[in-house]
Design an enzyme around this catalytic site. Structure first.
Site, PDB file in Angstrom:
ATOM      1  N   SER A   1      -2.401 101.856 -23.598  1.00  0.00           N
ATOM      2  CA  SER A   1      -1.462 102.222 -24.772  1.00  0.00           C
ATOM      3  C   SER A   1      -1.384 103.536 -25.211  1.00  0.00           C
ATOM      4  CB  SER A   1      -2.381 101.579 -25.978  1.00  0.00           C
ATOM      5  OG  SER A   1      -1.692 101.488 -27.017  1.00  0.00           O
TER       6      SER A   1
ATOM      7  N   ASP B   1     -11.884  83.081 -20.664  1.00  0.00           N
ATOM      8  CA  ASP B   1     -11.899  84.337 -21.476  1.00  0.00           C
ATOM      9  C   ASP B   1     -12.567  85.315 -20.961  1.00  0.00           C
ATOM     10  OD1 ASP B   1     -12.802  85.983 -23.636  1.00  0.00           O
ATOM     11  OD2 ASP B   1     -13.123  84.090 -25.046  1.00  0.00           O
TER      12      ASP B   1
ATOM     13  N   VAL C   1       5.542  97.675 -28.827  1.00  0.00           N
ATOM     14  CA  VAL C   1       5.971  96.494 -28.266  1.00  0.00           C
ATOM     15  C   VAL C   1       6.188  95.217 -29.257  1.00  0.00           C
ATOM     16  CG1 VAL C   1       6.395  95.063 -26.067  1.00  0.00           C
ATOM     17  CG2 VAL C   1       5.250  97.408 -26.148  1.00  0.00           C
TER      18      VAL C   1
ATOM     19  N   THR D   1      -0.249  84.522 -20.981  1.00  0.00           N
ATOM     20  CA  THR D   1       0.400  83.530 -21.802  1.00  0.00           C
ATOM     21  C   THR D   1       1.109  83.899 -22.838  1.00  0.00           C
ATOM     22  OG1 THR D   1      -1.601  83.939 -23.256  1.00  0.00           O
ATOM     23  CG2 THR D   1      -1.775  81.957 -21.484  1.00  0.00           C
TER      24      THR D   1
ATOM     25  N   TYR E   1      -9.637 100.463 -31.869  1.00  0.00           N
ATOM     26  CA  TYR E   1      -8.855  99.890 -30.948  1.00  0.00           C
ATOM     27  C   TYR E   1      -8.548 101.295 -29.995  1.00  0.00           C
ATOM     28  CZ  TYR E   1      -4.570  98.354 -28.612  1.00  0.00           C
ATOM     29  OH  TYR E   1      -3.463  98.099 -27.676  1.00  0.00           O
TER      30      TYR E   1
ATOM     31  N   ASN F   1      -4.072  92.999 -17.779  1.00  0.00           N
ATOM     32  CA  ASN F   1      -3.065  93.099 -19.269  1.00  0.00           C
ATOM     33  C   ASN F   1      -3.723  92.545 -20.364  1.00  0.00           C
ATOM     34  OD1 ASN F   1      -0.330  93.117 -20.877  1.00  0.00           O
ATOM     35  ND2 ASN F   1      -1.183  90.909 -20.571  1.00  0.00           N
TER      36      ASN F   1
HETATM   37  P1  NDP Z   1       0.066  89.348 -26.954  1.00  0.00           P
HETATM   38  O1  NDP Z   1      -0.859  89.082 -27.966  1.00  0.00           O
HETATM   39  O2  NDP Z   1       1.258  88.966 -27.015  1.00  0.00           O
HETATM   40  O3  NDP Z   1      -0.568  88.985 -25.425  1.00  0.00           O
HETATM   41  C1  NDP Z   1      -2.155  89.128 -25.327  1.00  0.00           C
HETATM   42  C2  NDP Z   1      -2.523  88.581 -24.173  1.00  0.00           C
HETATM   43  O4  NDP Z   1      -3.825  88.828 -23.767  1.00  0.00           O
HETATM   44  C3  NDP Z   1      -2.456  87.031 -24.189  1.00  0.00           C
HETATM   45  O5  NDP Z   1      -1.853  86.479 -23.028  1.00  0.00           O
HETATM   46  C4  NDP Z   1      -3.836  86.741 -24.391  1.00  0.00           C
HETATM   47  O6  NDP Z   1      -4.061  85.064 -23.774  1.00  0.00           O
HETATM   48  C5  NDP Z   1      -4.722  87.402 -23.793  1.00  0.00           C
HETATM   49  N1  NDP Z   1      -6.015  87.471 -24.266  1.00  0.00           N
HETATM   50  C6  NDP Z   1      -6.230  87.879 -25.428  1.00  0.00           C
HETATM   51  N2  NDP Z   1      -7.800  88.204 -25.645  1.00  0.00           N
HETATM   52  C7  NDP Z   1      -8.339  87.260 -24.578  1.00  0.00           C
HETATM   53  C8  NDP Z   1      -9.378  87.050 -23.973  1.00  0.00           C
HETATM   54  N3  NDP Z   1     -10.418  87.209 -24.720  1.00  0.00           N
HETATM   55  N4  NDP Z   1      -9.638  86.466 -22.716  1.00  0.00           N
HETATM   56  C9  NDP Z   1      -8.544  86.173 -21.811  1.00  0.00           C
HETATM   57  N5  NDP Z   1      -7.107  86.504 -22.360  1.00  0.00           N
HETATM   58  C10 NDP Z   1      -7.087  87.114 -23.447  1.00  0.00           C
HETATM   59  O7  NDP Z   1      -0.025  91.028 -26.902  1.00  0.00           O
HETATM   60  P2  NDP Z   1       0.829  92.012 -25.836  1.00  0.00           P
HETATM   61  O8  NDP Z   1       1.341  91.485 -24.827  1.00  0.00           O
HETATM   62  O9  NDP Z   1       1.218  93.170 -26.732  1.00  0.00           O
HETATM   63  O10 NDP Z   1      -0.728  92.718 -25.208  1.00  0.00           O
HETATM   64  C11 NDP Z   1      -0.783  92.973 -23.809  1.00  0.00           C
HETATM   65  C12 NDP Z   1      -1.490  94.042 -23.604  1.00  0.00           C
HETATM   66  O11 NDP Z   1      -0.671  95.215 -23.770  1.00  0.00           O
HETATM   67  C13 NDP Z   1      -2.879  94.304 -24.459  1.00  0.00           C
HETATM   68  O12 NDP Z   1      -3.943  94.871 -23.524  1.00  0.00           O
HETATM   69  C14 NDP Z   1      -2.470  95.357 -25.690  1.00  0.00           C
HETATM   70  O13 NDP Z   1      -3.476  95.875 -26.043  1.00  0.00           O
HETATM   71  C15 NDP Z   1      -1.365  96.155 -24.944  1.00  0.00           C
HETATM   72  N6  NDP Z   1      -0.467  96.849 -25.562  1.00  0.00           N
HETATM   73  C16 NDP Z   1       0.312  96.239 -26.403  1.00  0.00           C
HETATM   74  C17 NDP Z   1       1.349  97.040 -27.089  1.00  0.00           C
HETATM   75  C18 NDP Z   1       2.302  96.287 -28.231  1.00  0.00           C
HETATM   76  O14 NDP Z   1       2.650  97.184 -28.976  1.00  0.00           O
HETATM   77  N7  NDP Z   1       2.345  95.155 -28.202  1.00  0.00           N
HETATM   78  C19 NDP Z   1       1.212  98.417 -26.938  1.00  0.00           C
HETATM   79  C20 NDP Z   1       0.428  98.933 -26.026  1.00  0.00           C
HETATM   80  C21 NDP Z   1      -0.491  98.371 -25.340  1.00  0.00           C
HETATM   81  P3  NDP Z   1      -4.879  84.073 -24.438  1.00  0.00           P
HETATM   82  O15 NDP Z   1      -4.609  84.251 -26.081  1.00  0.00           O
HETATM   83  O16 NDP Z   1      -4.037  82.760 -24.100  1.00  0.00           O
HETATM   84  O17 NDP Z   1      -5.973  84.062 -24.047  1.00  0.00           O
HETATM   85  C1  8X3 Z   2      -0.419  99.063 -29.187  1.00  0.00           C
HETATM   86  C2  8X3 Z   2       0.468  99.893 -29.958  1.00  0.00           C
HETATM   87  O1  8X3 Z   2       0.434 101.716 -31.708  1.00  0.00           O
HETATM   88  O2  8X3 Z   2      -0.442  99.573 -32.274  1.00  0.00           O
HETATM   89  O3  8X3 Z   2      -1.273  99.421 -28.416  1.00  0.00           O
HETATM   90  O4  8X3 Z   2      -1.817 100.884 -30.649  1.00  0.00           O
HETATM   91  S1  8X3 Z   2      -0.373 100.665 -31.238  1.00  0.00           S
END
Ligand code: NDP
Ligand code: 8X3
Length: 251
Positions: A138, A58, A184, A11, A151, A85
């Site tokens: 990550s 969820d 990111v 999403t 985390y 993801n």
């Molecule tokens: P966003 O917050 O933009 O996206 C997170 C996604 O995870 C959403 O689609 C959300 O969907 C879904 N999600 C969260 N909780 C739940 C749940 N309980 N059940 C189902 N779906 C869930 O963050 P990112 O795109 O940045 O994160 C995606 C992945 O990348 C994560 O695992 C994050 O830890 C990892 N990551 C992110 C980094 C960053 O700097 N952004 C760096 C390194 C890793 P919805 O809320 O609709 O359920």
């Molecule tokens: C997301 C990036 O640096 O906040 O995993 O851990 S950081």
């Protein structure tokens, strides 16, 4: 028939861009998340050449994960690529000040949720002796930074699970890839800081952060390698980021 990719957390952010990138190269897409409206809207951003469906659940709720995946019509049940993801950070506090509800959320979503979804999909891949699982870890899976404690623990667990999956699944021709991004710009910090937009924006100020499309490119590259190639472990940082805790920002 096209190959089928199921992407959790589609999403927003990285998951959404993975859906767009894989659809562009001809994968049929199953997108998942909790926000149904966004899953409905995603269709219009995907290549019209592919088939699309979505599941609302969820990842913390094992019964909901099982029911959603069981509800897929036969046409959708033969998943070729799983992108684990869905996940977030909740809070950024010294360990002694951490909120136990945040700890539960991170362990339940990032670790147990990934396991619940994988548990439903691995048997099909094993039965057909092919498949590809990409786990989004990550830089926090590789390093621990101040206040990152739980985390980082959840993402270290993702890294360990990724390695364990590879050990146990390679004999069934299932490839397993860990992708480990640094900073990111997505909704990640907005979630971490519980809707505090100013604080979230500040994280990405003074340097060029990674874009979710950068990570989707890498995921796309990994899953489109020929069957005899497996990208095992990919860490990717922003250009001005030296490690999890060192970013060279403009003065
Ligand atoms: P966003 O917050 O933009 O996206 C997170 C996604 O995870 C959403 O689609 C959300 O969907 C879904 N999600 C969260 N909780 C739940 C749940 N309980 N059940 C189902 N779906 C869930 O963050 P990112 O795109 O940045 O994160 C995606 C992945 O990348 C994560 O695992 C994050 O830890 C990892 N990551 C992110 C980094 C960053 O700097 N952004 C760096 C390194 C890793 P919805 O809320 O609709 O359920
Ligand atoms: C997301 C990036 O640096 O906040 O995993 O851990 S950081």
């Amino acid at each position: 028939m096209n190959q089928i990719a199921l992407i959790t957390g589609a999403t927003s952010g990285i998951g959404k861009e993975c859906a767009i990138a894989l659809a562009k190269s001809g994968y049929d897409i199953i997108a998942t998340g909790r926000r149904e409206e966004r899953l409905k809207e995603l269709k219009s951003e995907l290549s019209p050449q592919i088939d699309y469906t979505y599941l609302v659940f969820d990842v913390r709720d094992k019964a909901a994960v099982d029911a959603a995946i069981d509800s897929l019509p036969k046409r959708w049940s033969d998943i070729d690529v799983l992108i684990n993801n869905a996940g977030n950070a909740h809070g950024l506090d010294p360990i002694h000040e951490g909120d136990t509800a945040d700890w539960d959320a991170m362990m339940d979503i990032n670790v147990k949720g990934l396991l619940y979804v994988s548990k439903k999909i691995m048997p099909t891949m094993i039965a057909k002796e092919s498949g590809h699982i990409v786990n989004i870890g990550s830089i926090a899976a590789k390093e621990v930074y101040p206040n990152g404690n739980v985390y980082c623990a959840s993402k270290h667990a993702v890294d360990a699970i990724t390695k364990g999956m590879r050990l146990d699944l390679t004999k069934y021709n299932i490839r397993v890839t860990g992708v480990h991004p640094g900073l990111v710009e997505t909704e990640f910090s907005l979630v971490r800081f519980k809707g505090d937009e100013e604080r979230a924006k500040h994280v990405y100020e003074g340097f060029e952060p990674l874009k979710p499309q950068d990570i989707a490119d890498i995921v796309h590259f990994a899953v489109t390698r020929p069957a005899h190639v497996v990208m095992t472990d990919i860490t990717v940082l922003a250009g001005k980021q030296a490690n999890s805790n060192t970013v060279y920002k403009d003065q």
